[in-house]
Design a protein around this motif. Sequence first.
Motif, short mmCIF file in Angstrom:
data_model
loop_
_atom_site.label_atom_id
_atom_site.label_comp_id
_atom_site.label_asym_id
_atom_site.label_seq_id
_atom_site.Cartn_x
_atom_site.Cartn_y
_atom_site.Cartn_z
N SER B 79 51.74 48.15 -3.16
CA SER B 79 52.13 47.34 -4.49
C SER B 79 50.67 47.84 -5.37
O SER B 79 49.87 47.93 -5.13
CB SER B 79 51.64 45.63 -4.04
OG SER B 79 50.74 45.27 -3.80
N PRO B 80 50.81 47.92 -6.70
CA PRO B 80 50.82 47.93 -7.69
C PRO B 80 49.25 47.10 -7.37
O PRO B 80 48.16 47.34 -8.32
CB PRO B 80 51.17 47.22 -9.34
CG PRO B 80 52.68 46.90 -8.71
CD PRO B 80 52.21 46.97 -7.01
N SER B 81 49.40 45.74 -6.31
CA SER B 81 47.62 44.78 -6.28
C SER B 81 46.75 45.63 -4.88
O SER B 81 46.10 46.01 -5.31
CB SER B 81 48.23 43.55 -6.02
OG SER B 81 48.98 43.88 -4.95
N LYS B 82 47.85 45.91 -4.60
CA LYS B 82 47.17 47.19 -3.82
C LYS B 82 46.20 48.30 -3.74
O LYS B 82 45.53 49.26 -4.09
CB LYS B 82 48.28 47.84 -2.42
CG LYS B 82 48.70 46.62 -1.28
CD LYS B 82 47.92 45.96 0.10
CE LYS B 82 47.71 45.95 1.08
NZ LYS B 82 47.20 45.88 2.12
N GLU B 83 47.18 48.70 -5.26
CA GLU B 83 46.02 49.92 -5.99
C GLU B 83 45.16 49.44 -6.48
O GLU B 83 44.28 50.31 -6.64
CB GLU B 83 47.23 50.68 -7.04
CG GLU B 83 46.83 52.32 -7.98
CD GLU B 83 47.39 51.95 -9.10
OE1 GLU B 83 48.47 51.02 -9.80
OE2 GLU B 83 47.36 53.03 -9.93
N GLU B 84 44.64 48.22 -7.22
CA GLU B 84 43.94 47.96 -7.40
C GLU B 84 43.04 47.72 -6.71
O GLU B 84 42.43 47.98 -7.04
CB GLU B 84 44.41 46.74 -8.14
CG GLU B 84 43.34 45.84 -9.74
CD GLU B 84 43.13 47.13 -10.50
OE1 GLU B 84 43.96 47.45 -11.06
OE2 GLU B 84 41.50 47.31 -10.99
N ALA B 85 43.44 47.35 -5.29
CA ALA B 85 42.44 46.76 -4.59
C ALA B 85 41.33 48.17 -4.21
O ALA B 85 40.24 47.64 -3.28
CB ALA B 85 43.01 46.52 -3.09
N ILE B 86 42.56 49.22 -4.14
CA ILE B 86 41.44 50.52 -3.45
C ILE B 86 40.84 51.15 -4.69
O ILE B 86 39.84 51.82 -4.10
CB ILE B 86 43.15 51.41 -3.15
CG1 ILE B 86 44.00 50.84 -2.27
CG2 ILE B 86 42.26 52.59 -3.27
CD1 ILE B 86 45.47 52.01 -2.24
N ARG B 87 41.44 51.27 -5.42
CA ARG B 87 40.17 51.21 -6.92
C ARG B 87 38.84 50.74 -6.60
O ARG B 87 38.06 51.08 -7.32
CB ARG B 87 41.34 50.71 -8.21
CG ARG B 87 41.74 51.75 -8.47
CD ARG B 87 41.56 52.22 -10.27
NE ARG B 87 42.57 52.62 -10.88
CZ ARG B 87 43.83 52.45 -11.34
NH1 ARG B 87 44.37 50.85 -10.79
NH2 ARG B 87 45.01 53.11 -11.30
N LEU B 88 38.64 49.28 -6.12
CA LEU B 88 37.71 48.43 -6.23
C LEU B 88 36.94 49.00 -5.36
O LEU B 88 35.74 48.11 -5.26
CB LEU B 88 37.92 46.90 -6.20
CG LEU B 88 38.89 46.23 -7.10
CD1 LEU B 88 39.17 45.11 -7.01
CD2 LEU B 88 37.84 46.44 -8.74
N ILE B 89 37.55 49.64 -4.09
CA ILE B 89 36.70 50.75 -3.09
C ILE B 89 35.32 51.19 -3.48
O ILE B 89 35.42 52.02 -4.19
CB ILE B 89 36.94 50.94 -2.13
CG1 ILE B 89 38.88 50.26 -1.43
CG2 ILE B 89 36.43 52.19 -1.31
CD1 ILE B 89 39.31 51.17 -0.49
N PRO B 90 34.26 50.70 -3.17
CA PRO B 90 32.98 51.63 -3.55
C PRO B 90 33.07 53.64 -3.41
O PRO B 90 33.74 53.66 -2.50
CB PRO B 90 31.75 51.14 -2.54
CG PRO B 90 31.86 49.80 -1.99
CD PRO B 90 33.63 49.50 -1.93
N HIS B 91 32.64 54.12 -4.26
CA HIS B 91 32.39 55.34 -4.42
C HIS B 91 33.32 55.90 -4.59
O HIS B 91 34.02 56.87 -4.14
CB HIS B 91 31.82 56.17 -2.36
CG HIS B 91 30.68 54.93 -2.50
ND1 HIS B 91 29.19 55.33 -3.24
CD2 HIS B 91 30.04 54.16 -1.57
CE1 HIS B 91 28.11 55.28 -2.61
NE2 HIS B 91 28.91 54.32 -1.53
N ILE B 92 34.51 55.39 -5.47
CA ILE B 92 35.85 56.53 -5.48
C ILE B 92 35.62 56.18 -7.17
O ILE B 92 35.35 55.33 -8.16
CB ILE B 92 37.28 54.40 -5.42
CG1 ILE B 92 37.47 54.85 -3.71
CG2 ILE B 92 38.07 55.53 -5.98
CD1 ILE B 92 38.80 54.39 -3.49
N GLU B 93 35.96 57.74 -7.38
CA GLU B 93 36.05 58.05 -8.91
C GLU B 93 37.25 57.61 -9.09
O GLU B 93 37.16 57.45 -10.80
CB GLU B 93 35.58 59.12 -8.88
CG GLU B 93 35.11 60.11 -10.02
CD GLU B 93 34.09 62.03 -9.39
OE1 GLU B 93 33.29 61.55 -9.32
OE2 GLU B 93 35.00 62.60 -9.79
N ALA B 94 38.58 58.13 -8.48
CA ALA B 94 39.50 57.79 -9.08
C ALA B 94 40.42 57.53 -8.55
O ALA B 94 40.30 57.91 -7.65
CB ALA B 94 39.79 58.64 -10.23
#
Lengths: 223, 405
Positions: B79-94
Amino acid sequence: MENGSISVSNLTRTYRNRINALDNISFSVNGGDFVTMIGRSGSGKSSLLNILGCLDTPSDGSVHLNGRLVNYQNRSELIQIRQRSIGFIFQHFNLIPHLTAQENVEYPLLFNYHPREERQRRASELLERVGLSSRSDHYPNEMSGGEQQRVAIARALVHHPTIILADEPTGNLDSKTSSDIFQLMRQVNEERKTTFFVVTHEREYRSFADRCLELSDGGLFEC
Amino acid sequence: MLNQLTDFAILAFHQVKKKKMRVLLTALGIAIGIAAVIGIFSLGEGIRYSATESIRQQTDLTLIEVTPDVRDGVIIPISPSKEEAIRLIPHIEAAGGIYTISFATKRQTNVGVVGTRRDDFIRIFGTTPLKGDVFATGSHDIVTGRDIATTLQKYEGIRLGDTAVVTIRRYDASGLPQDQSSEITIRGIFGERNDQFDNLVLMDQDTVREFRGNPPSYDAVYVRVDSPDHVFSVVEDIRALGLTAKGPFEQIDAVNRLMDTVVLFLSLFAAISLVIGALMIINTMIISVMERTREIGISMAIGANRTDIITLIMLECLYIGIAGGILGIVLGIVFSACINTIGKAYLISAMGDVFAGFTRMDLTLVTPGILLMGFGIAVALSLLAGIYPALKAAHMNPVDAIRNG
């Protein structure tokens, strides 16, 4: 109060082959006495010495050392008595071959732990007392039998025991040296008031002792 | 207590020093086993390193594709909220969610299409090496992979800048296909990547979503990690979210698993030599205890307790272990160097071109970790081997020991 007294009552030691090495023996020694015990081979001298030295356990009877009853069932108490109150002198000197005279004298204080400086101080003092200051760096195999036994006497005294148990200390020495060793033990006995209990099979050293006991056929007599 | 231990250590050292040759040979027994362990692990580490390096160089390692996971028969959608959760993982550029769909061209070339936001595209893939331009938001422009561009040009005659009509096939609620035609324009062409993107087409996310009939969750999320060193930690975090991670890192995973198995298997042989080494120590120490029966008896008579005797014997074993460890490290380094020179030459001549890449790489890699492990094994094994002789010494009867020793 650690007075060096020994009191043995109704002591019996029976080995597995049912021979009584010691049969119902009783005697006592006052603190500071020099006592020799004579007896033929197999008369039970060594058995008695091992029990007094807390290395062996009596089959029956009781032993008081320094006025206190010894509990032979308590291993750590036996070790403590050996560490604090008893010094051993053996027939075969039994110095540690890879240690120098000085280190051999210090050796008991490694277990009954004293720091290095204290160990060195006491060992040097005692080596001087037994007349071997100049030999302190020598290993046992570089010394004569008499010298080795002097080192052994110094080792037996290093932890200031109240009782010294000697098992035929002159058995491997010639008569002149033997006489010197007895003289040295007697002097130390008089200086320090340490009780000496010396087992020997040579009757002539009776003259050095306050008392002489004879063990024969499992019984004990004054001689 | 510590002072006593220090004095015991000095005493035990004197003992060991007296029997230099015996100790040295015993230590050598352990050292050979340790050298074998170090050789095997350095070989494993070397091959692992070479393989990993070539994967790093040849693939886009920091790109991860996150897809829904199926757990207990239930699909966990993105879901879009999962996408947001992935974005918050450290060391992710994009990170950006995508929709997928497929086109068919006039001559029935089937093309897989990924719908992504223009910004995500630029941050994840960059704009080089890209011929042409990135698609505009809301447009029907596409960026094609290198291979698919060649195919389109060859068989359909569609080139960069051309517009073509494609058919999009969807299925309605009753499962019947419903085709829809749309015009697309090739706005850009990727450089060669040697991965799936050579055969994919990228397009604006909103356009693809509309084609798909506005589904509530993404088909996948593309993630760009900031450095190759952080890929595995990011993968862990993604899995923790209940999602599946795919990407070139899986090849490294596979290499690691393979090398773990190979090293474990080879270690069994090294273990045999370690067991022999340990038996040598037990033997040496039992002989040493027997020789010193009288000495141990005397020590007990003049006040040593069982712990003292055990400590003294164990300290001697510790010295053997330290000597064996140091010797083992030296032999291990030599052994690895031998594998590297002799083994590499053999491998290249035997396997030919396949292993030609290894000529410039080392077959073995000795790391401080491997050496430390070898040393640790030597010391631990020596202490373990000392337990029986030490207990044997401590349980001697002092009277018998002095009389018979």
